[in-house]
Design an enzyme around this catalytic site. Structure first.
Site, PDB file in Angstrom:
ATOM      1  N   TYR A  19      10.706   0.389   2.264  1.00 23.65           N
ATOM      2  CA  TYR A  19      11.893   1.491   2.066  1.00 23.65           C
ATOM      3  C   TYR A  19      12.192   2.299   3.306  1.00 23.65           C
ATOM      4  O   TYR A  19      11.488   2.303   4.244  1.00 23.65           O
ATOM      5  CB  TYR A  19      11.482   1.909   0.570  1.00 23.65           C
ATOM      6  CG  TYR A  19      11.453   0.745  -0.314  1.00 23.65           C
ATOM      7  CD1 TYR A  19      12.501   0.056  -0.599  1.00 23.65           C
ATOM      8  CD2 TYR A  19      10.171   0.407  -0.752  1.00 23.65           C
ATOM      9  CE1 TYR A  19      12.472  -0.894  -1.335  1.00 23.65           C
ATOM     10  CE2 TYR A  19      10.092  -0.787  -1.528  1.00 23.65           C
ATOM     11  CZ  TYR A  19      11.418  -1.350  -2.104  1.00 23.65           C
ATOM     12  OH  TYR A  19      11.269  -2.598  -2.898  1.00 23.65           O
ATOM     13  N   ARG A  78      -0.935  -5.401 -11.089  1.00 20.12           N
ATOM     14  CA  ARG A  78      -0.683  -6.111 -12.266  1.00 20.12           C
ATOM     15  C   ARG A  78      -1.683  -6.251 -13.236  1.00 20.12           C
ATOM     16  O   ARG A  78      -1.392  -6.399 -14.308  1.00 20.12           O
ATOM     17  CB  ARG A  78      -0.316  -7.552 -11.624  1.00 20.12           C
ATOM     18  CG  ARG A  78       0.960  -7.360 -10.814  1.00 20.12           C
ATOM     19  CD  ARG A  78       0.930  -8.964  -9.732  1.00 20.12           C
ATOM     20  NE  ARG A  78       0.107  -8.632  -8.883  1.00 20.12           N
ATOM     21  CZ  ARG A  78      -0.276  -9.736  -7.800  1.00 20.12           C
ATOM     22  NH1 ARG A  78       0.481 -10.922  -7.980  1.00 20.12           N
ATOM     23  NH2 ARG A  78      -1.247  -9.554  -6.980  1.00 20.12           N
TER      24      ARG A  78
HETATM   25  C1  LIG Z   1       6.108  -5.447 -10.797  1.00 18.27           C
HETATM   26  C2  LIG Z   1       5.791  -4.892  -9.644  1.00 18.27           C
HETATM   27  C3  LIG Z   1       6.396  -3.623  -9.161  1.00 18.27           C
HETATM   28  C4  LIG Z   1       5.833  -3.063  -8.056  1.00 18.27           C
HETATM   29  N1  LIG Z   1       6.595  -1.799  -7.522  1.00 18.27           N
HETATM   30  C5  LIG Z   1       6.169  -1.185  -6.531  1.00 18.27           C
HETATM   31  C6  LIG Z   1       6.627   0.311  -6.409  1.00 18.27           C
HETATM   32  O1  LIG Z   1       7.701   0.968  -6.984  1.00 18.27           O
HETATM   33  N2  LIG Z   1       5.965   0.907  -5.325  1.00 18.27           N
HETATM   34  C7  LIG Z   1       4.984   0.571  -4.597  1.00 18.27           C
HETATM   35  O2  LIG Z   1       4.396   1.099  -3.489  1.00 18.27           O
HETATM   36  N3  LIG Z   1       4.398  -0.744  -4.898  1.00 18.27           N
HETATM   37  C8  LIG Z   1       5.184  -1.384  -5.886  1.00 18.27           C
HETATM   38  N4  LIG Z   1       4.466  -2.620  -6.194  1.00 18.27           N
HETATM   39  C9  LIG Z   1       3.170  -3.124  -5.258  1.00 18.27           C
HETATM   40  C10 LIG Z   1       1.899  -2.649  -6.143  1.00 18.27           C
HETATM   41  O3  LIG Z   1       1.738  -1.348  -6.177  1.00 18.27           O
HETATM   42  C11 LIG Z   1       0.652  -3.492  -5.528  1.00 18.27           C
HETATM   43  O4  LIG Z   1       0.741  -3.104  -4.085  1.00 18.27           O
HETATM   44  C12 LIG Z   1       0.753  -4.825  -5.542  1.00 18.27           C
HETATM   45  O5  LIG Z   1       1.033  -5.317  -7.009  1.00 18.27           O
HETATM   46  C13 LIG Z   1      -0.277  -5.664  -5.322  1.00 18.27           C
HETATM   47  O6  LIG Z   1      -1.647  -5.084  -6.174  1.00 18.27           O
HETATM   48  P1  LIG Z   1      -1.972  -6.124  -7.129  1.00 18.27           P
HETATM   49  O7  LIG Z   1      -2.675  -7.579  -6.630  1.00 18.27           O
HETATM   50  O8  LIG Z   1      -3.299  -5.315  -7.716  1.00 18.27           O
HETATM   51  O9  LIG Z   1      -1.141  -6.242  -8.213  1.00 18.27           O
HETATM   52  C14 LIG Z   1       4.751  -3.289  -7.401  1.00 18.27           C
HETATM   53  C15 LIG Z   1       4.393  -4.486  -7.601  1.00 18.27           C
HETATM   54  C16 LIG Z   1       4.523  -5.163  -8.820  1.00 18.27           C
HETATM   55  C17 LIG Z   1       3.826  -6.397  -9.244  1.00 18.27           C
END
Ligand SMILES: Cc1cc2nc3c(=O)[nH]c(=O)nc-3n(C[C@H](O)[C@H](O)[C@H](O)COP(=O)(O)O)c2cc1C
Length: 370
Positions: free
Chosen positions: A185, A319
């Protein structure tokens, strides 16, 4: 687990001026439930309050201005109706014993004209389109547009927008803000040489590419106090068609520029350990947050050693918090974790949002029970 008591994810932590009950952060996650005016529905307060057992919640990416919106259904924090909705979220999370920072996200070139005011343009550091599809206001996927290269006036306006949005966030009762300088972004677009081809003082060198993010950080710190400001980065990240490999010097320059302000935290997405991460950890003067991110798992066995071994002060988890509102309680008592449903990540309504139950037998006050 044989880790010293003072270094487990379940121990409290002082983040700037904010006391956290544990070291587990709910990572920012866009959920697209806001209306066309960027106002969150009342049930967003329920969603976040259900997850108040996290030491800190970082909200979904939230546009600091109408022109910074890049997806249908993302919330804003630049007008009174949006601020009132956020105040409801802040109250609900605090009543449940939690703490919450709002992630400020200007999407830059990842956007579409249909999502922003007619007199605004999709902008970026340089006129280079991302090789991705973007979603229109009508929820149709189309190729990303060529952004308009920001001039000095446009840059200054966005810096001001971030500061005003941060002031609103604090007025709404949120505990602070996180600046989204990750995942392709606008702030990340400035940091990265693939998207920033500028030859003026906002480009051309690591210091130049770091300048915009540093200016935003300084302005926001000035507006609400540096100890309420975090920043999220994803060095080397490729999401949204970023080519950020070999750009370590820019992240070092960014940390050099903003460390003297002593922001509340640096939040780094890392795919794997690297010398850069260790360097940033050492150079960073306050709280360091790690997210192992998509490729790596974010289960307790994966993140607990990061805290135990001192690689991070806090760990963020995405997640698993979607499907386990009481994740910290589940981790603490080794209660099985529910699996998330990707199909409802970005759909409208409460399904897949507020309807994941806490584990039976747990107190609704997840903070005191965890
Ligand atoms: C549905 C979804 C929406 C996300 N939206 C954002 C966001 O708005 N801003 C951001 O920095 N990361 C966003 N991410 C990334 C997450 O913050 C995180 O880095 C990513 O899910 C990996 O972590 P996890 O394996 O614990 O899910 C999003 C991830 C998912 C799955």
């Amino acid at each position: 687990m044989s880790v010293p008591e003072h270094r487990t994810v379940f121990d409290p932590w002082k983040l700037g001026r904010t006391e956290l009950a544990n070291r587990v952060v709910m990572a920012p996650m866009t959920r697209n439930r806001a209306d066309d005016d960027g106002v969150l529905p009342g049930y967003a307060a329920t969603y976040y309050a259900q997850r108040a057992g996290a030491g800190l919640i970082v909200t979904e990416g939230t546009q600091p201005s109408a022109a910074g919106k890049g997806y249908p259904g993302t919330p804003g924090i630049h007008d009174d109706a949006q601020e009132r909705a956020w105040a409801g979220v802040a109250d609900a999370v605090h009543a449940a014993g939690g703490r919450i920072f709002c992630q400020l996200m200007h999407t830059g070139r990842i956007g579409h004209q249909s999502l922003i005011p007619a007199d605004a343009r999709v902008v970026g550091p340089s006129a280079i389109a991302a090789a991705v599809e973007v979603e229109t206001a009508d929820r149709v996927m189309v190729p990303a547009p060529v952004p308009v290269e920001l001039d000095a006036e446009g840059i200054a306006r966005i810096v001001d927008d971030f500061a005003s949005a941060a002031a609103r966030a604090v007025r709404a009762g949120l505990d602070g803000v996180e600046l989204h300088a990750a995942n392709g972004y606008l702030l990340h677009q400035f940091l990265s040489p693939g998207t920033n081809r500028r030859t003026d003082s906002w480009g051309g060198s690591p210091q130049g590419r770091a300048r915009f993010a540093a200016e935003v950080t300084a302005a926001v710190a000035d507006a609400i106090g540096a100890d309420r400001v975090g920043i999220r980065i994803s060095p080397g990240g490729q999401f949204n068609d970023m080519a950020d490999k070999g750009n370590d010097d820019t992240y070092v320059a960014l940390v050099d520029a903003i460390a003297p302000l002593r922001p509340a935290y640096l939040h780094t997405l890392r795919r794997r350990s690297s010398p850069l991460h260790e360097q940033l950890r050492r150079a960073w003067p306050t709280t360091y947050v790690l997210n192992t991110g998509f490729m790596g798992a974010s289960e307790l066995d994966d993140v607990a050693p990061l805290v135990a071994d001192g690689h991070a002060d806090l760990v963020s988890v995405g997640r698993l918090f979607v499907s386990n509102p009481d994740l910290v309680t589940r981790w603490r008592h080794d209660i099985p974790r529910a699996v998330w449903d990707e199909d409802t990540f970005f759909t409208a309504g409460e399904r897949g949002y507020t309807d994941y139950p806490a584990h039976p037998g747990q107190s609704p006050d997840q903070r005191s029970s965890s």
